[in-house]
Write an enzyme that holds these catalytic residues in place. Structure first.
Site, PDB file in Angstrom:
ATOM      1  N   HIS A   1       6.120  -5.579  12.233  1.00 24.27           N
ATOM      2  CA  HIS A   1       4.884  -4.266  11.843  1.00 24.27           C
ATOM      3  C   HIS A   1       5.192  -3.589  13.221  1.00 24.27           C
ATOM      4  O   HIS A   1       4.139  -3.330  13.200  1.00 24.27           O
ATOM      5  CB  HIS A   1       4.152  -4.258  11.104  1.00 24.27           C
ATOM      6  CG  HIS A   1       3.179  -3.191  10.791  1.00 24.27           C
ATOM      7  ND1 HIS A   1       2.700  -2.419  11.159  1.00 24.27           N
ATOM      8  CD2 HIS A   1       4.059  -2.418  10.086  1.00 24.27           C
ATOM      9  CE1 HIS A   1       2.614  -0.787  10.325  1.00 24.27           C
ATOM     10  NE2 HIS A   1       3.855  -1.335   9.364  1.00 24.27           N
TER      11      HIS A   1
ATOM     12  N   ASP B   1       5.780   4.327   4.788  1.00 19.51           N
ATOM     13  CA  ASP B   1       6.935   3.502   5.501  1.00 19.51           C
ATOM     14  C   ASP B   1       7.099   2.020   4.627  1.00 19.51           C
ATOM     15  O   ASP B   1       7.266   0.840   5.270  1.00 19.51           O
ATOM     16  CB  ASP B   1       6.551   3.144   7.055  1.00 19.51           C
ATOM     17  CG  ASP B   1       5.370   2.622   6.789  1.00 19.51           C
ATOM     18  OD1 ASP B   1       4.243   3.573   6.248  1.00 19.51           O
ATOM     19  OD2 ASP B   1       5.110   1.912   7.640  1.00 19.51           O
ATOM     20  N   HIS B   2       6.257   1.252   3.614  1.00 22.56           N
ATOM     21  CA  HIS B   2       5.807   0.900   2.538  1.00 22.56           C
ATOM     22  C   HIS B   2       6.807   0.720   1.451  1.00 22.56           C
ATOM     23  O   HIS B   2       6.530  -0.237   0.851  1.00 22.56           O
ATOM     24  CB  HIS B   2       4.831  -0.073   2.683  1.00 22.56           C
ATOM     25  CG  HIS B   2       4.241  -0.017   3.953  1.00 22.56           C
ATOM     26  ND1 HIS B   2       3.616  -2.072   4.090  1.00 22.56           N
ATOM     27  CD2 HIS B   2       3.550   0.405   5.278  1.00 22.56           C
ATOM     28  CE1 HIS B   2       3.908  -1.926   5.752  1.00 22.56           C
ATOM     29  NE2 HIS B   2       3.030  -0.807   6.107  1.00 22.56           N
TER      30      HIS B   2
ATOM     31  N   HIS C   1       0.592  -1.053  -0.081  1.00 25.11           N
ATOM     32  CA  HIS C   1       0.059  -0.109   0.038  1.00 25.11           C
ATOM     33  C   HIS C   1       0.635   1.296  -0.068  1.00 25.11           C
ATOM     34  O   HIS C   1       2.000   1.465   0.230  1.00 25.11           O
ATOM     35  CB  HIS C   1      -0.377  -0.122   0.484  1.00 25.11           C
ATOM     36  CG  HIS C   1      -0.254  -0.029   2.848  1.00 25.11           C
ATOM     37  ND1 HIS C   1       0.213  -0.876   3.068  1.00 25.11           N
ATOM     38  CD2 HIS C   1      -0.291   0.822   3.136  1.00 25.11           C
ATOM     39  CE1 HIS C   1       0.964  -0.893   4.003  1.00 25.11           C
ATOM     40  NE2 HIS C   1       0.069   0.884   4.728  1.00 25.11           N
TER      41      HIS C   1
ATOM     42  N   HIS D   1       1.438   4.159   2.165  1.00 26.71           N
ATOM     43  CA  HIS D   1       1.971   4.802   2.444  1.00 26.71           C
ATOM     44  C   HIS D   1       3.703   4.703   3.048  1.00 26.71           C
ATOM     45  O   HIS D   1       3.835   3.474   2.701  1.00 26.71           O
ATOM     46  CB  HIS D   1       1.225   3.915   4.439  1.00 26.71           C
ATOM     47  CG  HIS D   1      -0.190   4.679   4.782  1.00 26.71           C
ATOM     48  ND1 HIS D   1      -0.610   3.539   5.616  1.00 26.71           N
ATOM     49  CD2 HIS D   1      -0.609   5.480   4.895  1.00 26.71           C
ATOM     50  CE1 HIS D   1      -1.864   3.899   5.931  1.00 26.71           C
ATOM     51  NE2 HIS D   1      -1.551   5.624   4.948  1.00 26.71           N
TER      52      HIS D   1
ATOM     53  N   ASP E   1       0.065  -3.360   5.754  1.00 23.51           N
ATOM     54  CA  ASP E   1      -1.298  -3.678   7.212  1.00 23.51           C
ATOM     55  C   ASP E   1      -2.084  -3.691   6.947  1.00 23.51           C
ATOM     56  O   ASP E   1      -3.685  -3.418   6.200  1.00 23.51           O
ATOM     57  CB  ASP E   1      -0.595  -1.685   7.191  1.00 23.51           C
ATOM     58  CG  ASP E   1       0.603  -1.566   7.435  1.00 23.51           C
ATOM     59  OD1 ASP E   1       1.545  -2.306   7.492  1.00 23.51           O
ATOM     60  OD2 ASP E   1       0.524  -0.568   7.696  1.00 23.51           O
TER      61      ASP E   1
ATOM     62  N   HIS F   1      -7.119  -1.589   5.959  1.00 17.60           N
ATOM     63  CA  HIS F   1      -6.610  -1.365   6.318  1.00 17.60           C
ATOM     64  C   HIS F   1      -7.481   0.972   6.276  1.00 17.60           C
ATOM     65  O   HIS F   1      -8.531   0.289   5.759  1.00 17.60           O
ATOM     66  CB  HIS F   1      -5.041  -1.066   6.164  1.00 17.60           C
ATOM     67  CG  HIS F   1      -3.697  -0.051   6.381  1.00 17.60           C
ATOM     68  ND1 HIS F   1      -3.910   0.121   8.016  1.00 17.60           N
ATOM     69  CD2 HIS F   1      -3.326   0.351   6.611  1.00 17.60           C
ATOM     70  CE1 HIS F   1      -2.664   0.236   7.765  1.00 17.60           C
ATOM     71  NE2 HIS F   1      -2.289   0.549   6.895  1.00 17.60           N
TER      72      HIS F   1
END
Lengths: 321, 321
Positions: free
Chosen positions: B278, B74-75, B70, B72, B220, B150
């Site tokens: 995570h 941090d991914h 996804h 975000h 997530d 999520h």
């Protein structure tokens, strides 16, 4: 050289990354914290800068602004992650980005996708490359752009502390009965008039102000003598030294400098201290570059992740005893 | 459980990052290498992934593709730096990006600015969220999307090894004088007809093929029982466990799971092994989450940077002796 006045305000540089474009387990891409009187600026923001700030216990939310030298990934790819984290931590204070114009639309698009709702503004300031102009100023410091010579347009930054006030000699001001409310005038250089009309000259009541210090960041750049007059007498110069002296041709092709070239600029500009960095991934250690630089400019140190360098006044600026 | 066949092809997962959005000195943002028969896929690509690959001595240029869960930061914020480095290292082989459609225009714009001339193509494959469909297939493996739940649309991935061939029993094939050029037919399951017409059944000439293994990546995601039938019997499940059980409300608000919820999914889906990760930046250690998960699903391990987990066949898939 004078001993450092213990009252001297903070002016230090912390290295978060001093590697070059190809990552290694030894070095992070370019990023530094410049701390002037506890105001924190970031210079360049390579990938992983926010993790390096954490690792080096830098105060995340105290960052006021970032000065980006150029739009190669190893100097700016950490920016969106940093701003995302500001948002997660609930930042409300504006964050100022100084960079070339081309970054702005891309930064806007990324913030739109990755940082839906920021509680603060990201203020973009366009830095014109190839110019030496004042790009930032506040009560205590100035930041000037420095034209560099690289494979793409690139800009260095010169941080100048503003001249501070003179230091009060409390023994003397007490002896003359000068009220505390008047001390700011004394710091600003005024004399003191005694009730009987005698004038006590300021020089008896104060000691000299600290010399205003300066730090110049020159990365990435080929050997570029046009920089010399702009760097004249700075206290600390960070100049990239991507390669050792045997790689002068490679350095020229890629718009980088050798250690000897960095030291030559430092010597001709008569700086106080030289800090080299931006090492090519080909080197296991900066020892070769450090030795080669010191042959030309003795007062050279090698950047390393986590190293904090206090910007000390140039030996030539020592205040007479 | 069967002992591992020494001939068994490689199927392993290496953790490059198992922290959550706020960076800590302990954990990197999400990224994993899935190695199936020495074909390397990246799953998520948080900031710093390329440095983590270096640190963990992963073969940089062997990476074939990346599956992004996804958008975000941090991914996926490590993607452009990774591709830049491919270019610097002279990559010529196409690199495939599987992600939601919104990433494509931004990735294109970034590659245009940061990677002027790539010697290879970055091929973008749109992954539809909320679907369980085949997104990648080759001779040895399949990758299926997994709908997650999520705070934004998110997609997990299920890696399935294809069923391999039976193993030749060389003693037997030699004893029956089967020529080497015919062994591939035997591996494929054919019987052998002797010159005198006798038929030797395949089962006498071979041992069973290794069980086809599977690995699911679910991060997530909030607790999402709709996943259970899709995860039924997978050998290894990575399920996020951002919080400990006391933070169930917080987990729900942010679209994350507690350790207990991750374990509950693992238990209901009857997976072979659970791998949690995570972790929220609030935890110094994953011990609490690990203990809570093990109360529900004993065969749980905690992800950590640099950890490589061999995907072993599910105990239920053990081949009868």
């Amino acid at each position: 050289m004078q001993s450092l006045n213990t009252e001297m305000e903070k002016f230090e540089v912390t290295i978060l990354g001093c590697g070059s474009a190809t990552p290694t387990p030894r070095h992070n891409p370019s990023a530094q914290i410049v701390n002037i009187h506890d105001k924190l600026s970031l210079v360049d923001c390579g990938e992983g800068t926010q993790m390096q700030m954490r690792t080096n216990r830098q105060r995340f939310m105290a960052l006021r602004n970032v000065f980006i030298s150029h739009l190669h990934g190893d100097h700016c790819l950490g920016l969106v992650g940093l701003i995302s984290t500001f948002a997660l931590l609930g930042r409300t204070k504006d964050f100022h980005v100084y960079a070339h114009a081309e970054l702005q639309p891309l930064l806007d698009a990324q913030l739109k996708l990755f940082c839906h709702s920021l509680g603060f503004e990201v203020v973009f300031h366009v830095v014109e490359p190839h110019k030496h102009v004042l790009v930032y100023e506040d009560r205590t410091m100035e930041v000037w752009s420095l034209p560099l010579k690289h494979s793409m347009k690139a800009t260095g930054y010169l941080f100048r502390e503003k001249q501070g006030q003179r230091h009060i000699n409390r023994e003397m001001t007490d002896a003359y009965g000068i009220p505390v409310c008047y001390l700011n005038n004394i710091r600003a250089g005024e004399d003191w008039t005694m009730p009987d009309g005698r004038i006590i000259p300021n020089v008896r009541l104060t000691t000299p102000a600290d010399p205003a210090r300066s730090y110049a960041y020159c990365s990435d750049t080929a050997y570029y003598p046009a920089l010399i007059p702009l760097l004249k007498g700075v206290d600390l110069l960070y100049h990239e030294a991507t390669y050792d002296n045997s790689k002068a041709i490679k350095a020229k092709i890629h718009g980088h400098s050798t250690a000897g070239q960095a030291a030559d600029i430092a010597k001709q500009a008569e700086v106080g201290k030289l800090l080299i960095g931006h090492y090519s991934a080909a080197y296991d250690s900066p020892a070769l570059m450090l030795n080669q630089a010191r042959e030309i400019f003795q007062n050279t140190i090698a950047a390393d992740e986590g190293l904090t360098i206090v910007v000390e006044p140039h030996p030539k600026n020592a205040i007479p005893a």
